[in-house]
Write a protein that holds these residues in place. Structure first.
Motif: not given
Length: 111
Positions: A29-33, A49-51, A55-60, A94-98
């Motif tokens: 997530c950090i790399t993609v941001i 998308g970066d926001d 959030i996704n990175a924080m969930l992980y 994972l769902t949020l990543t998709t």
């Protein structure tokens, strides 16, 4: 036949997999941001998308911490509770990543 030792081994195995996968996904997530910020700067367009990825990175990260806590706890009931929560959050992340991947792809093709 007593399946308690087998269940304990399987639960720890699941926890280890969630721990390693969620830690890796924080890095993804950090790399993609970072890559998305480069694209945003070059195109002079702003995306949400970066926001969403933050959030996704924080969930992980929360998933990773919960699974680590489950691995370290000695209380078996707490272990199962933490594993359930961690497992659920991991599937949500994972769902949020998709969804994020679809959103970023759609937003990049529109702009």
């Amino acid at each position: 036949m007593n399946n308690a030792p087998l269940r304990r081994t399987l639960d720890q195995d699941i926890c280890v997999h969630i721990f390693t996968a969620s830690a890796a996904m924080v890095g993804v997530c950090i790399t993609v941001i970072g890559l998305l910020r480069v694209v945003i700067t070059l195109r002079r367009a702003d995306l949400i998308g970066d926001d969403l990825l933050a959030i996704n990175a924080m969930l992980y990260l929360v998933t990773c911490l919960l699974s680590y806590w489950a691995l370290r706890t000695r209380n078996q009931q707490r272990n199962h509770t933490l594993e359930r929560i961690s497992d659920t959050l991991f599937l949500l992340a994972l769902t949020l990543t998709t969804l994020n991947a679809g959103f970023i792809t759609w937003a990049m093709s529109v702009t």
